[in-house]
Design a protein around this motif. Structure first.
Motif, PDB file in Angstrom:
ATOM      1  N   ARG A 168      -3.423  31.972  27.486  1.00  0.00           N
ATOM      2  CA  ARG A 168      -3.990  30.779  27.942  1.00  0.00           C
ATOM      3  C   ARG A 168      -3.628  30.313  29.553  1.00  0.00           C
ATOM      4  N   SER A 169      -2.232  30.400  29.716  1.00  0.00           N
ATOM      5  CA  SER A 169      -1.924  29.918  30.872  1.00  0.00           C
ATOM      6  C   SER A 169      -0.726  30.793  31.344  1.00  0.00           C
ATOM      7  N   GLY A 170      -0.219  31.808  30.415  1.00  0.00           N
ATOM      8  CA  GLY A 170       0.880  32.951  30.678  1.00  0.00           C
ATOM      9  C   GLY A 170       1.822  32.684  29.895  1.00  0.00           C
ATOM     10  N   TRP A 171       2.477  33.776  29.268  1.00  0.00           N
ATOM     11  CA  TRP A 171       3.668  33.693  28.504  1.00  0.00           C
ATOM     12  C   TRP A 171       4.921  32.897  28.458  1.00  0.00           C
ATOM     13  N   LYS A 172       5.245  32.782  30.022  1.00  0.00           N
ATOM     14  CA  LYS A 172       6.215  31.812  30.203  1.00  0.00           C
ATOM     15  C   LYS A 172       6.023  30.341  29.810  1.00  0.00           C
ATOM     16  N   PRO A 173       5.006  29.783  30.108  1.00  0.00           N
ATOM     17  CA  PRO A 173       4.464  28.329  29.888  1.00  0.00           C
ATOM     18  C   PRO A 173       4.334  28.306  28.438  1.00  0.00           C
ATOM     19  N   ALA A 174       4.020  29.399  27.781  1.00  0.00           N
ATOM     20  CA  ALA A 174       3.828  29.173  26.238  1.00  0.00           C
ATOM     21  C   ALA A 174       5.090  29.477  25.722  1.00  0.00           C
ATOM     22  N   LEU A 175       6.246  29.899  26.064  1.00  0.00           N
ATOM     23  CA  LEU A 175       7.682  29.986  25.712  1.00  0.00           C
ATOM     24  C   LEU A 175       8.230  28.538  25.822  1.00  0.00           C
ATOM     25  N   VAL A 176       8.049  27.967  27.057  1.00  0.00           N
ATOM     26  CA  VAL A 176       8.624  26.948  27.332  1.00  0.00           C
ATOM     27  C   VAL A 176       8.226  25.689  26.415  1.00  0.00           C
ATOM     28  N   ILE A 177       6.809  25.808  26.084  1.00  0.00           N
ATOM     29  CA  ILE A 177       6.393  24.998  25.197  1.00  0.00           C
ATOM     30  C   ILE A 177       6.699  24.975  23.673  1.00  0.00           C
ATOM     31  N   LEU A 178       7.032  26.250  23.315  1.00  0.00           N
ATOM     32  CA  LEU A 178       7.619  26.539  22.073  1.00  0.00           C
ATOM     33  C   LEU A 178       9.089  26.062  21.954  1.00  0.00           C
ATOM     34  N   ALA A 179      10.137  26.166  22.940  1.00  0.00           N
ATOM     35  CA  ALA A 179      11.278  25.964  23.030  1.00  0.00           C
ATOM     36  C   ALA A 179      11.253  24.240  23.051  1.00  0.00           C
ATOM     37  N   PHE A 180      10.438  23.560  23.735  1.00  0.00           N
ATOM     38  CA  PHE A 180      10.346  22.158  23.547  1.00  0.00           C
ATOM     39  C   PHE A 180      10.150  21.663  22.352  1.00  0.00           C
ATOM     40  N   LEU A 181       8.933  22.238  21.572  1.00  0.00           N
ATOM     41  CA  LEU A 181       8.841  21.782  20.295  1.00  0.00           C
ATOM     42  C   LEU A 181      10.036  21.917  19.208  1.00  0.00           C
ATOM     43  N   PHE A 182      10.939  22.953  19.725  1.00  0.00           N
ATOM     44  CA  PHE A 182      12.123  23.141  18.758  1.00  0.00           C
ATOM     45  C   PHE A 182      13.093  21.997  19.028  1.00  0.00           C
ATOM     46  N   PHE A 183      13.467  21.514  20.129  1.00  0.00           N
ATOM     47  CA  PHE A 183      14.320  20.599  20.737  1.00  0.00           C
ATOM     48  C   PHE A 183      13.957  19.163  20.597  1.00  0.00           C
ATOM     49  N   TYR A 184      12.730  18.807  20.866  1.00  0.00           N
ATOM     50  CA  TYR A 184      12.236  17.391  20.893  1.00  0.00           C
ATOM     51  C   TYR A 184      12.962  16.388  19.888  1.00  0.00           C
ATOM     52  N   LYS A 185      12.846  17.169  18.610  1.00  0.00           N
ATOM     53  CA  LYS A 185      13.343  16.297  17.365  1.00  0.00           C
ATOM     54  C   LYS A 185      14.622  16.639  16.897  1.00  0.00           C
ATOM     55  N   LEU A 186      15.348  17.443  17.489  1.00  0.00           N
ATOM     56  CA  LEU A 186      16.416  18.203  16.893  1.00  0.00           C
ATOM     57  C   LEU A 186      17.571  17.039  16.638  1.00  0.00           C
ATOM     58  N   GLY A 187      17.907  16.032  17.382  1.00  0.00           N
ATOM     59  CA  GLY A 187      18.876  15.047  17.231  1.00  0.00           C
ATOM     60  C   GLY A 187      18.415  14.259  15.987  1.00  0.00           C
ATOM     61  N   ASP A 188      17.151  13.902  15.913  1.00  0.00           N
ATOM     62  CA  ASP A 188      16.591  13.008  15.032  1.00  0.00           C
ATOM     63  C   ASP A 188      16.931  13.741  13.460  1.00  0.00           C
ATOM     64  N   ASN A 189      16.547  14.956  13.413  1.00  0.00           N
ATOM     65  CA  ASN A 189      16.591  15.690  12.266  1.00  0.00           C
ATOM     66  C   ASN A 189      18.191  15.925  11.780  1.00  0.00           C
TER      67      ASN A 189
END
Length: 445
Positions: free
Chosen positions: A225-246
């Protein structure tokens, strides 16, 4: 005039049946998870099971992590009753009910293996239900209602904790655990009956003609959709955004028990706090996301979420104080609920309708993985290591400079707070405050 028009727009979105359906799907989706995540640890602790075993039981939640593997089948195949989404929803809900009823035939001290097998089954069919519900909600709601609909879904999801914890633990103080399992199973049967009467989303896209198209096509579309680098950044963000809460909520029920609160106090005081806070979070979050939008909501709600973690450290220091317990849980439910609302809306927005089940399952898997990681390691982080600890766990402790004797409860929650910071930092790329996606797009060049 602008204020009046905004109020009219908000009321238009609120006063429709789609929001009521989002409440139902949230309740049905959340209850099995809270059975595994809070009800089961309370049952095990009450039967004398140690914290490390309870923490390792988090691995039964792995189906939530791997659900993207079989999600394409739910995009590709349609069951011969109720419709493309409702058919799968009905079957998965009945399966969870059967597994919950099966728990009543065993006890943790004599039938732990059988309980683990049943819990894995609950996790599998619950994760499958989530696949369908996420796709159903994305296809039911227009884009302008994704934030509000996610708010209703997420807060109803959190309200569902009242069934296995508030009701379940209170009943367990007066009746046998086996009877309580049957009560919980009854709620899932009720959910299956409600599924029959809710509307099937209108399909405005082509169904994948093969498993290969549903699988490979979905992944290719996302990464191209917009390239593999943005896709990987989005996936990493989804992992870290609620890590502390979990990390913070991984052992919340055993934490309350260790502070000396009774099961009835946990089921009433603590979870009543969650009730009003979830309702408040639903109202505030739903209203704020309309003028803020998804990007700014991730920032604002994320700040509230990370600050709410410190409330647990305050409770650990205050000890057995029901007033502090009430306010800490209230703030936690508001903060975590808001953060989850924004994250769910973000995932829905970036999912392609043609591959809703598969792409949303992939995205939500990355958001779920930290919960499993936090739950499995939380007991060791609190209590420390012993001679039976696996070498790789000891190596991880040394690598991250974690004390071998464990953090203890208060320091563990400070650790959880700092674990939440990387996800907030990544918002500069994933969700700029000004809504300028060029920052993320440049990563693909």
């Amino acid at each position: 005039m602008n204020i009046k028009q905004n109020l009219i727009n908000i009321w238009t979105h609120l006063a429709n049946k789609r929001m009521l359906v989002c409440v139902f799907t949230g309740m049905a989706s959340g209850m099995p998870l809270y059975v595994l995540f809070q009800y089961m640890p309370a049952w095990f602790r009450d039967e004398g099971i140690d914290l490390k075993t309870i923490g390792l039981m988090a691995f039964i939640q792995l189906p939530y992590v791997w659900k993207f593997v079989w999600a394409p089948a739910m995009d590709r195949f349609v069951l011969p009753f109720l419709g493309r989404r409702k058919g799968w929803l009905f079957v998965t809900q009945l399966a969870v009910a059967v597994m919950l009823a099966g728990l009543s035939f065993f006890t943790p001290n004599t039938g732990l293996t059988a309980i683990v097998v049943l819990c894995v089954g609950i996790a599998f069919f619950s994760a499958s239900q989530d696949i369908v519900i996420d796709a159903y909600r994305r296809e039911l709601l227009p884009d302008e209602e994704l934030g509000l609909g996610s708010s209703f879904h997420v807060n109803a999801y959190r309200l569902s904790v009242l069934i296995p914890v508030t009701l379940g633990l209170t009943l367990a103080d007066h009746f046998a655990w086996g009877l309580v399992h049957w009560v919980l199973a009854g709620f899932m049967v009720l959910a299956a009956l409600v599924t029959i009467i809710i509307p099937e989303p209108e399909q405005t896209f082509a169904t994948p003609v093969s498993i290969r198209e549903a699988t490979v096509g979905a992944f290719q579309e996302f990464f191209r959709r917009s390239g593999w680098k943005p896709a990987l950044v989005i996936l990493a963000f989804l992992f870290f955004y609620k890590l502390g809460d979990n990390f913070a909520v991984a052992l919340s029920t055993p934490f309350y028990l260790d502070l000396g609160f009774t099961k009835t106090e946990i089921g009433t005081v603590a979870k009543f706090a969650g009730l009003w806070a979830s309702i408040a979070g639903s109202i505030v979050g739903g209203f704020l996301m309309i003028p803020l939008g998804i990007y700014r909501s991730l920032w604002v709600f994320g700040v509230v979420q990370i600050v709410s973690i410190l409330g647990f450290a305050w409770l650990a220091r205050a000890g057995n104080d029901t007033t502090v317990l009430f306010w800490v849980i209230s703030f936690e439910y508001i903060g975590v609920g808001l953060g989850t609302v924004a994250l769910m809306a973000f995932m829905a927005k970036i999912s392609n309708r043609q591959f809703t089940a598969t792409q949303f399952a992939l995205l939500s898997t990355l958001a779920t993985l930290p919960r499993v990681l936090a739950s499995a390691s939380s007991g060791y982080l609190v209590e420390g290591l012993n001679e039976e600890t696996a070498p790789w766990i000891e190596t991880a402790f040394r690598w991250f400079h974690i004390p071998m004797e464990g953090f203890g409860w208060e320091n563990y929650f400070y650790f959880s707070f700092f674990a939440a910071i990387p996800g907030m930092v990544m918002l500069f790329w994933v969700a700029p405050w000004n809504g300028d996606t060029s920052v993320l797009d440049k990563l693909g060049k």
